[in-house]
Design a protein around this motif. Structure first.
Motif, PDB file in Angstrom:
ATOM      1  N   ILE A   1       0.836  -1.198   0.000  1.00 36.67           N
ATOM      2  CA  ILE A   1       0.000   0.000   0.000  1.00 36.67           C
ATOM      3  C   ILE A   1       0.874   1.252   0.000  1.00 36.67           C
TER       4      ILE A   1
ATOM      5  N   THR B   1      -5.643   4.624  -4.326  1.00 38.42           N
ATOM      6  CA  THR B   1      -6.823   5.380  -3.926  1.00 38.42           C
ATOM      7  C   THR B   1      -7.792   4.475  -3.178  1.00 38.42           C
TER       8      THR B   1
ATOM      9  N   VAL C   1      -5.647   5.407   2.450  1.00 38.28           N
ATOM     10  CA  VAL C   1      -6.528   4.917   1.396  1.00 38.28           C
ATOM     11  C   VAL C   1      -7.894   5.562   1.565  1.00 38.28           C
TER      12      VAL C   1
ATOM     13  N   THR D   1     -11.011   6.371   6.361  1.00 40.62           N
ATOM     14  CA  THR D   1     -11.259   5.572   5.162  1.00 40.62           C
ATOM     15  C   THR D   1     -12.725   5.162   5.097  1.00 40.62           C
TER      16      THR D   1
END
Length: 653
Positions: free
Chosen positions: A166, A172, A204, A229
């Motif tokens: 990540i 995204t 994210v 998130t």
């Protein structure tokens, strides 16, 4: 030795095609682009202006998802089966799901709409952490439709490893599921995803979750751990999404990132581009795998690996074929006849698996009793890659199935075979232990330590003369210099594969193993592959591994570890029966390789440690045996196997 000569047996079409591909790659590959639909057809094949970083079809514009799906529907083949999900461990009624090209196109278009609504646009990255379910293929194709870049991470990877990917890809969104199904357990994914998001420094924006029955962790249990998130339900979001049309992208734009292990411990993000990837895979389906429109290909791999990317998802769909997405194992779902059931049920023409899978089947069902009664008449060829195919397993499979068993050799970095038998172009005689010949487009040469070509039959470093074929990695994600340092500096003008081997007088390529798997015994350089080939020839051996251990007198000494076939009973350690078997194994190696191997040490073990793609962890075994600093690879399939083997390895010091 160069692969451009000595093809004395390879007469006919292959020889002519190969010669043209290396002598005139510009016209050869521009001709191959005609099998792909372009928004702007390329007028140039290779751009060498930034050598050694070459790019293919620099002025081309296309969409990979359109080429995999929409164009077949537009041609009137929307009702043709595209993807069949076979999941024997799923609940009753969910064990088979089939998609036509029209249905798959609709689902991919809506998935692309879902991702766009979650903030994903062209050039953005999406990390995919899914098991072998249709959502995995649909997400990959949806990213391609948007011009986004997907990075598939093997479902079940540890949170720390997922977090590292990540942070490197900076996605995204993450697409995941509630969990994955194994023969003996269920793996909860959501806690791992939540922990990875906590560990990662990159934030994210959205996590999309495909719900599967039978898993305990709910989104509500983990979403608060990763605020702000936004967590979305796959089924709700895709139902509400608008279908998205394919977004044209440049041929040189990245399609996906697939991470492979790095020597520094940091994973290397192998990049695949749109144009070279589509052209090469489409060409390989017809000319190597002999699969065309409407025919069925079954690749028993995982979409977490390059084989799954290339020959479960992209290549079969580019060719208009039908692909089998199998959520199961070679044994245990429910037995060692699973592959034969799939071939019969779906009329598979081309079957592709790893040697490790075949050895697992052979170990459990050495006489092939579970193949009896199955109609496998549709099967034309068995293709094998991922680990060196030993001749014993090759002969066993060929006798059992009555079809050619074709080894092919390639890497995550190359995306399609470097060496193969071009069955669709011109089937060549099979030589056991060889992946046959270099694929058209690959100028393969075997070099010594100084970078000089060696003679026929002489082992050396297998290298690819630049530029590499289309479909190979153009660079590493965000790090051109690491790409150059890792692959292009050892031999000027070449890509170093890291594998050793030789080319014989007939132009056949033999890959003996990684260059660090060559051991030096009293001045004699020996390939562990040759020693393993000798051990595997013993009728009691299902699979084996040989490692080289440091020795003050001889430099190194070989040590073998063997797993016996099911039904081969040997009493406990130190018994007369065991000593007799060990003596036979030593004699087998001596007769095959010679006294120079000085092969004296061999142990019987229950299992060998492997990655999830089936590669035996020889380097890790060697480090553990010698007491060296060791980092267990994140890709290990079952760490308990290494734990059980550790005491035996330590006794080898």
């Amino acid at each position: 030795m160069t692969s451009e000569i000595h093809h004395t047996q390879s007469v006919g079409r292959y020889r002519d095609v190969f010669r043209r591909s290396v002598e005139d790659p510009e016209s050869f590959w521009l001709e191959a682009t005609m099998q792909i639909d372009w928004d702007a057809a390329p007028t140039r094949a290779v751009d060498d202006s930034n050598a050694p970083l070459y790019r293919w079809f620099p002025d081309g514009v296309l969409n990979t998802s359109y080429n995999c799906l929409d164009r077949h529907v537009a041609a009137g083949f929307g009702d043709r089966p595209a993807l069949i999900h076979d999941a024997p461990l799923a609940p009753e009624g969910q064990q088979r799901t089939a998609y036509t090209y029209a249905e798959l196109t609709e689902d991919v278009a809506r998935c692309a709409g879902m991702l766009r609504a979650a903030g994903v646009n062209a050039g953005d990255r999406v990390v995919v952490y899914l098991p072998m379910i249709p959502a995995a293929a649909i997400t990959m194709l949806a990213c391609a439709r948007l011009g986004a870049v997907h990075s598939m991470v093997f479902g079940g990877f540890a949170p720390k490893e997922l977090a590292a990917r990540i942070d490197d890809a900076q996605p995204t969104a993450v697409v995941t599921a509630t969990g994955g199904v194994e023969p003996t357990r269920r793996i909860e994914y959501l806690p791992a995803v939540a922990e990875a998001l906590r560990l990662a420094t990159h934030r994210v924006e959205a996590v999309v979750v495909k719900h599967r029955d039978g898993f305990e962790t709910a989104v509500a249990d983990v979403s608060a751990q990763s605020a702000p998130t936004h967590w979305l339900d796959w089924d709700d979001a895709i139902t509400q999404a608008d279908a998205v049309a394919p977004v044209p992208v440049r041929a040189t734009d990245p399609l996906y990132i697939l991470y492979t292990s790095g020597t520094t411990g940091a994973p290397k993000g192998v990049v695949r581009d749109h144009g070279g990837h589509a052209v090469a895979l489409r060409w390989s389906m017809e000319n190597i795998y002999d699969v065309g429109p409407g025919q069925v290909m079954f690749t028993a791999s995982d979409v977490g690996w390059v084989v799954g990317h290339s020959y479960i998802v992209y290549a079969p769909l580019l060719a208009g074929a039908t692909s089998i997405l199998y959520e199961g194992k070679p044994v245990g779902t429910p037995d060692a006849g699973a592959f034969w059931r799939l071939i019969e049920e779906y009329g598979v023409r081309s079957f592709f698996t790893a040697p490790t899978a075949l050895r697992a089947v052979r170990k459990t069902d050495p006489d092939g009793l579970l193949r009896e009664g199955r109609d496998l008449s549709s099967l034309k060829t068995l293709f094998v890659a991922g680990e060196r195919l030993d001749p014993e397993t090759q002969r066993w499979a060929a006798d059992l199935l009555g079809v050619p068993v074709v080894d092919n050799w390639w890497q995550t970095e190359t995306g399609w075979p470097i060496g193969a038998n071009p069955v669709g172009l011109e089937p060549l005689p099979i030589k056991e232990g060889s992946c046959t010949v270099p694929s058209p487009g690959y100028a393969v040469e075997v070099l010594d330590a100084l970078g000089k070509p060696v003679g026929p039959g002489e082992e050396g470093n297998i290298c690819l003369k630049l530029p590499m074929a289309p479909g190979n990695l153009p660079t590493l994600w965000g790090n051109d210099q690491r790409f150059i340092d890792s692959y292009l500096t050892a031999f000027d003008g070449y890509y170093a594969t890291g594998d050793s081997g030789y080319i014989d007088d007939d132009g056949y390529l033999f890959v003996m193993g990684r260059t660090d798997d060559v051991i030096n015994v009293s001045g004699h350089r020996l390939s562990t592959g040759a020693l393993e080939q000798a051990l595997a020839s013993h009728p009691a051996v299902a699979e084996c591994a040989v490692i080289g251990l440091d020795d003050q007198l001889k430099g190194q000494r070989p040590f073998g570890y063997v797993v016996l076939k099911s039904g081969v009973e040997v009493p406990g350690s130190g018994s007369t029966a065991e000593e007799e078997l060990l003596a036979q194994l030593r004699a087998t190696v001596r007769e095959s390789v010679g006294a120079v191997a000085d092969f004296k040490e061999v142990a019987i073990v229950e299992a060998l440690p492997k990655t999830r793609s089936g590669k035996i962890l020889r380097k890790t075994m060697r480090q553990l045996a010698q007491g060296d600093e060791m980092k267990v690879p994140s890709t290990i399939e079952d760490a308990t196997v290494l734990d059980a083997l550790a005491p035996i390895l330590r006794r080898a010091r």
